[in-house]
Write an enzyme that holds these catalytic residues in place. Structure first.
Site, short mmCIF file in Angstrom:
data_model
loop_
_atom_site.label_atom_id
_atom_site.label_comp_id
_atom_site.label_asym_id
_atom_site.label_seq_id
_atom_site.Cartn_x
_atom_site.Cartn_y
_atom_site.Cartn_z
N GLU A 1 -0.36 2.29 -1.07
CA GLU A 1 0.66 1.26 -0.81
C GLU A 1 1.13 0.51 -2.06
O GLU A 1 1.00 -0.71 -2.16
CB GLU A 1 0.17 0.26 0.25
CG GLU A 1 -0.11 0.93 1.58
CD GLU A 1 -0.36 -0.06 2.70
OE1 GLU A 1 -0.24 -1.27 2.49
OE2 GLU A 1 -0.66 0.40 3.82
N GLU B 1 -2.92 9.12 8.45
CA GLU B 1 -3.47 8.09 9.36
C GLU B 1 -2.68 8.09 10.67
O GLU B 1 -2.29 7.04 11.19
CB GLU B 1 -3.39 6.70 8.70
CG GLU B 1 -4.04 6.65 7.33
CD GLU B 1 -3.90 5.30 6.62
OE1 GLU B 1 -3.50 4.32 7.27
OE2 GLU B 1 -4.18 5.25 5.42
C1 XIL Z 1 -7.12 -0.36 8.52
C2 XIL Z 1 -8.34 -0.12 9.41
O1 XIL Z 1 -8.02 0.85 10.38
C3 XIL Z 1 -8.74 -1.42 10.08
O2 XIL Z 1 -9.96 -1.25 10.80
C4 XIL Z 1 -8.91 -2.52 9.04
O3 XIL Z 1 -9.16 -3.76 9.70
C5 XIL Z 1 -7.66 -2.65 8.17
O4 XIL Z 1 -7.36 -1.39 7.60
N1 XIL Z 1 -3.21 1.69 5.94
C6 XIL Z 1 -4.37 2.16 5.38
C7 XIL Z 1 -5.67 1.98 6.09
O5 XIL Z 1 -4.31 2.86 4.36
O6 XIL Z 1 -6.75 1.81 5.21
C8 XIL Z 1 -5.61 0.83 7.06
O7 XIL Z 1 -6.83 0.83 7.81
C9 XIL Z 1 -4.40 0.95 7.94
C10 XIL Z 1 -3.14 0.90 7.12
#
Ligand code: XIL
Length: 329
Positions: free
Chosen positions: A118, A224
């Site tokens: 990000e 994701e």
């Molecule tokens: C998220 C997790 O799923 C949550 O449990 C945590 O509270 C916050 O982070 N983008 C990413 C991930 O790259 O690492 C994030 O994961 C979601 C958004």
């Protein structure tokens, strides 16, 4: 997958994890603030357990993530030097030590590292301003990718971001990755987080994204994936955010019609993936079942149903839609 997974997952969930997936990503326990809440105090136990299970199941492992360029995703001590702020030299020394520690410890076991997460933003100045950019300057990604390549020449190096398919963001991300490559960095994969929602019509954008990055010699990973069944659009508008946060329409189960709409989004994604499969590194689901998905808490608390398996670990219409595409049906 979640930290302390043995305690947090049911036997059915472990079963799904073991039998349905051929790669595993630690969801939180590899993030710097969780791994190392105090300087020099590394907590590797959760990561090690995940790695052991993955090895036993012959699953690939994704290292998530070396630097997460978002406030709250790095430890506070990183930017402190006693009572004053740490200077660039000290922060970079700590970044180097952290990256080296992590990548060396798991060398040969990680298939792909999310080196940077990000960084790109569309609005001025074109990147997300965080302590990293403030202290190290906007070019720190160049040093970071070079460092990662030097430590582990064999692991894939990934740049991971959200809404990669969005034409404007795609262009900005492509420009960013080109600039890194022009400066001598190795980037193998661009990761599209793919936190989607029902109603998204994303097949053509995925198709175009895969082709555009492939033309640059960069493969895509869907890192994701989940499909929210409660639209988040109202939430992103500050004026309607309060209203959005009151929504919790499916606390006792998701209606069949909604699950059908969700299955369509999943089908579109996988059809685009399969049509371009040589350009795709992997597709990763962000969680195992709806019971433990982060969508129950982000960006507001509600009962959500974003994954392929429901709260009782049963396959949903989305699962069957994906299976059909994967089997060529
Ligand atoms: C998220 C997790 O799923 C949550 O449990 C945590 O509270 C916050 O982070 N983008 C990413 C991930 O790259 O690492 C994030 O994961 C979601 C958004």
């Amino acid at each position: 997958m979640p930290t302390n997974f043995e305690k947090r997952l049911t036997a059915d969930e472990i079963n799904i994890l073991t039998n349905q997936f051929d790669s595993v990503t630690p969801e939180n326990c590899m993030k710097w603030h969780n791994l190392c809440p105090n300087e020099n105090e590394y907590r590797f136990a959760s990561v090690d357990r995940i790695f052991d299970l993955a090895a036993k199941n012959q699953q690939k492992i994704v290292g998530h993530t070396l630097i997460f360029n978002r406030d709250g995703n790095y430890p506070g001590w990183l930017f402190r030097d006693g009572i004053k702020e740490a200077d660039a030299k000290l922060v970079w020394k700590r970044v180097e030590a952290h990256v080296e520690k992590l990548m060396t410890r798991y060398k040969g076991r990680v298939d792909s590292w999310d080196v940077l997460n990000e960084f790109v933003e569309l609005h001025d100045p074109g990147f997300r301003v965080t302590d990293f950019t403030r202290v190290l300057g906007k070019d720190y990604p160049v040093r970071l990718f070079k460092l990662a390549a030097e430590i582990d020449p064999k692991a894939k190096l990934t740049y991971n971001d959200f809404a990669v398919e969005n034409p404007k963001r795609r262009k900005a991300i492509l420009t960013f990755l080109r600039s890194l490559r022009d400066k001598g960095c190795r980037i193998d994969v661009v990761g599209s987080q793919s936190h989607l929602e029902i109603g998204d019509n994303i097949g053509e954008q995925i198709d175009a994204t895969l082709k555009e990055f492939a033309a640059e010699g960069i493969r895509c990973a869907f890192t994701e994936l989940d499909v929210d069944v409660i639209s988040r659009k109202l939430y992103w508008n500050p004026k309607t955010r309060a209203k959005a946060k009151q929504q919790n329409p499916y606390p006792n189960g998701c209606p069949a019609e909604i699950l059908k709409q969700q299955a369509k989004v999943y089908r579109d994604v996988f059809e685009a993936v399969m049509a371009n499969r040589k350009h795709v590194d992997r597709v990763t689901m962000w969680g195992i079942t709806d019971r433990n998905s982060w969508l129950n808490n982000w960006p507001w608390k509600r009962v959500n149903h974003g994954l392929l398996f429901d709260r009782k670990s049963q396959p949903k219409p989305a699962f069957h839609a994906v299976a059909k595409v994967l089997s060529g049906g």
